[in-house]
Structure formats: structure tokens, C-alpha cells
Design an enzyme around this catalytic site. Structure first.
Site: not given
Ligand code: NAP
Ligand code: MG
Length: 441
Positions: A114, A212, A246
Site C-alpha cells: 500500500n 508495524e 494503516c
Molecule cells: P501482508 O499480506 O501481511 O503482506 C506484507 C508483506 O509480507 C508482503 O511483502 C507479503 O508478501 C509478505 N508476506 C506474506 N506472507 C508472508 C509470510 N508467511 N512470511 C513472510 N512474508 C510474508 O500485508 P499487505 O496486504 O501487503 O498490506 C496490508 C496490511 O499492512 C494492512 O493490514 C495494513 O494495515 C498494514 N500496514 C501497516 C502499516 C503500519 O505502519 N502499521 C503501514 C502500512 C500497511 P506477498 O506480497 O507475497 O503477500
């Protein structure tokens, strides 16, 4: 589509390169980041278009994000030359007592789709400038932006092996990424589910970890607020970046005395939003990040309908497999998943409350604690809110989203591992301390 062998190779290169990189002077590392910021600035429009092509962010927001990356690179370029370590008085007059900061070694950075530029930059730039090397796994959906950013570091003169880009599915590469013995620390931003899995996978090793995670950020609008301004701030917080931040505003609690007036203001503004092609400059709300994202947001809409919620808005969106019309809903019960779970789309839940106390109690009633906002003109209430709100970022008369790069950022409760990012917190995370006693004889 990197393989597990490529991940193993990346760690091998990162380990060797880190020793060499740590021997560079801080001035030299600072200079690489400064050059990277200049190169990214030269390619601002290409980077902006790549970002929008990857995940659909409205182009003016995408440009703002790339500009933020440039600012982050410049901040850490400057921070490289700030004081490092402390000097203490010793109980022995012939002893000089001080602390020195040292790099951790090889850092694994895992980032979401994102914010394809800003989040990787605020992890990679400090990791590098304090002398670490990095193995970086961006979200597969943001691979184009990741390649561009890695090329910027290369063009800036970063030595080979210091930054290693791994693309492809995170779940497929999980073991290779988190199980390598060269790994010293993990910095992850993404969903709570994946974050917790990563935490567990390294629980029996001595690895520094920063997570995060998600948010369910509330805004509270009190009767004495400037309602025109508050409705604009809440609109931006909830709907810009198509609600996929987020720190997006997901719930708004409005004091009954002004609920009608505020509701009219916010629904009028939502209905007037320009939703469409994110490459057009005037577009305010682009598509969701992917068809899967649309499916997930549609499930929340179906839940709202089945629970008898009222949709207050009537905006429309292009008919395609990624667009969703921004929406304000109300008549949602306190325990509903609509007010406890992260939706990650342009749906704002509006609830009417009797007073400040009820608003704060409701606002805190979630496992998350990333950001929160209060709209009021009363200083005493604002001061109370800062104490009572359970979130790592607190805004008064500002939207819940939007962070500045030179101050610590992160959440409370289920939103974070409590190790802050950015600003001085980044130096703390990406370095370790040696305490040194030097005695002259
Ligand atoms: P996500 O599905 O958790 O994926 C995040 C990263 O982790 C991606 O690079 C993903 O790769 C990788 N990943 C997925 N499964 C994994 C595993 N088993 N082991 C290691 N890495 C793995 O999150 P998203 O859908 O990309 O992003 C949205 C989420 O991020 C929302 O919940 C949002 O709130 C959160 N977010 C938090 C912040 C903050 O600062 N608190 C900021 C922005 C976003 P793939 O792309 O291959 O799935
Ligand atoms: Mg995902």
C-alpha cells in the site's frame, strides 16, 4: 519469482558486503543516500507512474509518496552525521566512560503493497546509513516500484551486495527469509496475521524484531468542533488512498448535538469525491489495490447489509474489478466486526455518542491502537484525550493518517511490536550499543 536458493545467496552476499560497508565512513554512507535522493528526484514522474501502475493510488497521492521517499533519504543522509553514543562521568577519575553505536549486521525488510516507496525507504535508508546490509522482500504486487527503488540505490553507488532485492510470494519464501542464520533483525510492515507468524518463526532465536501491523483508527467529533474543517479532515483520513492506509480513519464518533449537521457535511463531501482512473490528475479516489482487495471489502459491505446497517452516501464508482464507491455507513452495533476489524477500503462507520467519555470508551474498544483523532476547540478535553486514547499516534484537529518522517511512528496494542520506526527511533532499532570503559594508566 525469486527462489529459496536466491534468498540463501542474498544472505551470503549481504553478510560479506556488510563488513565492508560498515568500514565506510559515515560521511561516505551519507553521500550514497544523498545521491539516491537526487536520482529519485530526477525520476520523480517515472517513479510516480510506476507506483500508480502497481497498486492504483491516485497519481497526486502517488507523487506525494515518492516526494516523501526523497525527504526520508535526505533526512537519514543528514542523520548519519549526527552525534552517536554518549559520554558518562565515571566513578573512577582515570576512566573515560562512553557508549558507541554499531550496526546489527544483516537486516531483513518485508514491506506491504500500500506504500510501495515510502515504507521501504523508511526501513532501508536508516538500516543502510548506520552500516547494516539489507535483504528486502517487497509485496509481490509492488514489485515494479521495488525494482525501480533498488536501481536508484545502485545508481547512487551503493556497493554490490549491500541491498538485495527478493521478489515473489512472501508465504512461499517465508522460511528462507526468516530462517537464515545470517539474519540479525527483521523489520516488517503488513497484516497482523503475517506479522505474528513471523514473530513466532524467530521466537527461539535472539533476533531484534520490529512489526508495524494493522489499524482500526477512530476519529471523535465533539459539539464544539469546527465542523466544516472536521468533516474535511475525516473525509481525507477515511477515503484518500482509497482507505488503504494503516492509519486510515475507519470509525467516526460524533456527539449527538452536532450529529445531523456533521453527517450532512461528511456525506455531501463523500458524494462529491471524484472516483476513477488514478492516472488522471484530478482523480481523488482510485481503485482498490487488487480484485482480491475488492472481494474482501465487498464482504464487509455484505456484512453491513445483513446486519441492517444504513448506507448514508450514494457515490458511484466505475464498473470494473477493482473499484468500490466510497461509503459512510451507520446503525452498526458496538460489537459488530465492522467496528472491530480492519476493512482496508473506503468505508467509514459513523456512530452517534452522547458525550466525550462514551466516544473514548468506544474508540478504545478494539485490539488495534495505531492512530486516533479528536476534533474540539477545548484544550482541556484535548489534553484528556492525549492521556486516554490507546494509540501510538494521536492527532488533535487533524486526520488520523499522515506522518512526518523525522519523528517516531508506531502503534500500541495489536498494531505494533512496540519498537518504533523513523526519526531517532530508527537509529535505536538499527544499531546496538557497546559500553566502553577506557582507563589510562
Ligand atoms: P501482508 O499480506 O501481511 O503482506 C506484507 C508483506 O509480507 C508482503 O511483502 C507479503 O508478501 C509478505 N508476506 C506474506 N506472507 C508472508 C509470510 N508467511 N512470511 C513472510 N512474508 C510474508 O500485508 P499487505 O496486504 O501487503 O498490506 C496490508 C496490511 O499492512 C494492512 O493490514 C495494513 O494495515 C498494514 N500496514 C501497516 C502499516 C503500519 O505502519 N502499521 C503501514 C502500512 C500497511 P506477498 O506480497 O507475497 O503477500
Ligand atoms: Mg497480503
Amino acid at each position: 519469482m525469486s527462489t529459496e536458493e536466491m534468498v540463501a545467496d542474498a544472505y551470503k552476499y549481504a553478510k560479506t558486503a556488510q563488513e565492508n560497508w560498515a568500514a565506510f565512513t559515515a560521511q561516505q554512507r551519507s553521500e550514497v543516500l544523498r545521491k539516491a535522493s537526487d536520482i529519485l528526484e530526477e525520476h520523480l514522474e517515472t517513479a510516480t507512474r510506476q507506483l500508480t501502475a502497481d497498486m492504483g493510488k491516485a497519481i497526486r497521492d502517488a507523487r506525494g509518496e515518492v516526494l516523501r521517499s526523497i525527504a526520508i533519504l535526505r533526512y537519514y543522509s543528514g542523520d548519519a552525521l549526527q552525534p552517536s553514543g554518549d559520554v558518562y562521568p565515571s566513578a573512577d577519575n582515570s576512566t573515560f566512560l562512553l557508549t558507541v553505536e554499531e550496526p546489527l549486521g544483516v537486516i531483513c525488510a518485508i514491506t506491504p503493497w500500500n506504500f510501495p516507496f515510502a515504507i521501504p525507504t523508511w526501513k532501508i535508508a536508516p538500516a543502510l546509513v548506520y552500516g547494516n546490509s539489507v535483504v528486502w522482500k517487497p509485496a509481490e504486487a509492488a514489485s515494479g516500484s521495488a525494482v525501480l527503488l533498488a536501481e536508484v540505490f545502485e545508481a547512487a553507488g551503493l556497493p554490490s551486495g549491500v541491498l538485495n532485492l527478493i521478489t515473489g510470494s512472501g508465504s512461499r519464501l517465508s522460511k528462507a527469509l526468516t530462517g537464515n542464520e545470517a539474519l540479525a533483525a527483521i523489520t516488517f510492515t503488513g497484516s497482523g496475521g503475517v506479522g505474528n507468524r513471523i514473530r513466532q518463526s524467530v521466537a527461539d532465536r535472539n533476533i531484534k524484531i520490529q512489526l508495524e501491523l494493522g489499524g482500526k483508527n477512530p476519529a471523535i467529533v465533539l459539539a464544539d468542533a469546527d465542523l466544516e474543517d472536521a468533516s474535511l479532515q475525516v473525509l481525507r483520513g477515511a477515503m484518500y488512498s482509497t482507505g488503504q492506509r494503516c492509519t486510515a480513519t475507519s470509525r467516526v464518533y460524533v456527539e449527538r448535538a452536532v450529529s445531523e449537521e456533521f453527517t450532512k457535511k461528511i456525506t455531501d463531501k463523500v458524494n462529491a469525491l471524484i472516483v476513477g482512473d488514478p492516472l488522471i490528475e484530478t482523480t481523488e479516489v482510485g481503485p482498490l489495490g487488487s480484485p482480491e482487495q475488492l472481494k474482501s471489502v465487498n464482504q464487509f459491505l455484505a456484512l453491513a447489509k445483513s446486519e441492517g446497517a444504513t448506507i448514508l452516501t450514494n457515490s458511484s464508482a466505475p464498473d470494473s474489478d477493482c473499484f468500490f464507491p466510497p461509503m459512510v455507513i451507520t446503525d452498526v452495533s458496538t460489537g459488530s466486526r465492522l467496528v472491530t476489524e480492519e476493512i482496508f477500503g473506503p468505508i467509514l462507520v459513523l456512530q452517534v455518542v452522547e458525550n466525550f467519555q462514551e466516544a473514548v470508551t468506544n474508540a478504545n474498544n478494539t485490539e488495534f491502537g495505531l492512530s486516533s483523532s479528536l476534533f474540539t476547540r477545548d484544550l482541556t478535553t484535548a489534553m484528556k484525550f492525549i492521556k486516554l486514547t490507546q494509540s501510538g499516534v494521536v492527532h488533535v484537529n487533524r486526520e488520523t493518517a499522515g506522518v512526518e518522517p523525522h519523528v517516531p511512528f508506531g502503534g500500541l496494542k495489536g498494531s505494533s511490536s512496540l519498537n518504533r520506526e523513523q526519526g531517532t527511533a530508527a537509529r535505536e532499532f538499527f544499531t546496538t550499543t557497546k559500553t566502553v570503559y577506557i582507563r589510562s594508566t
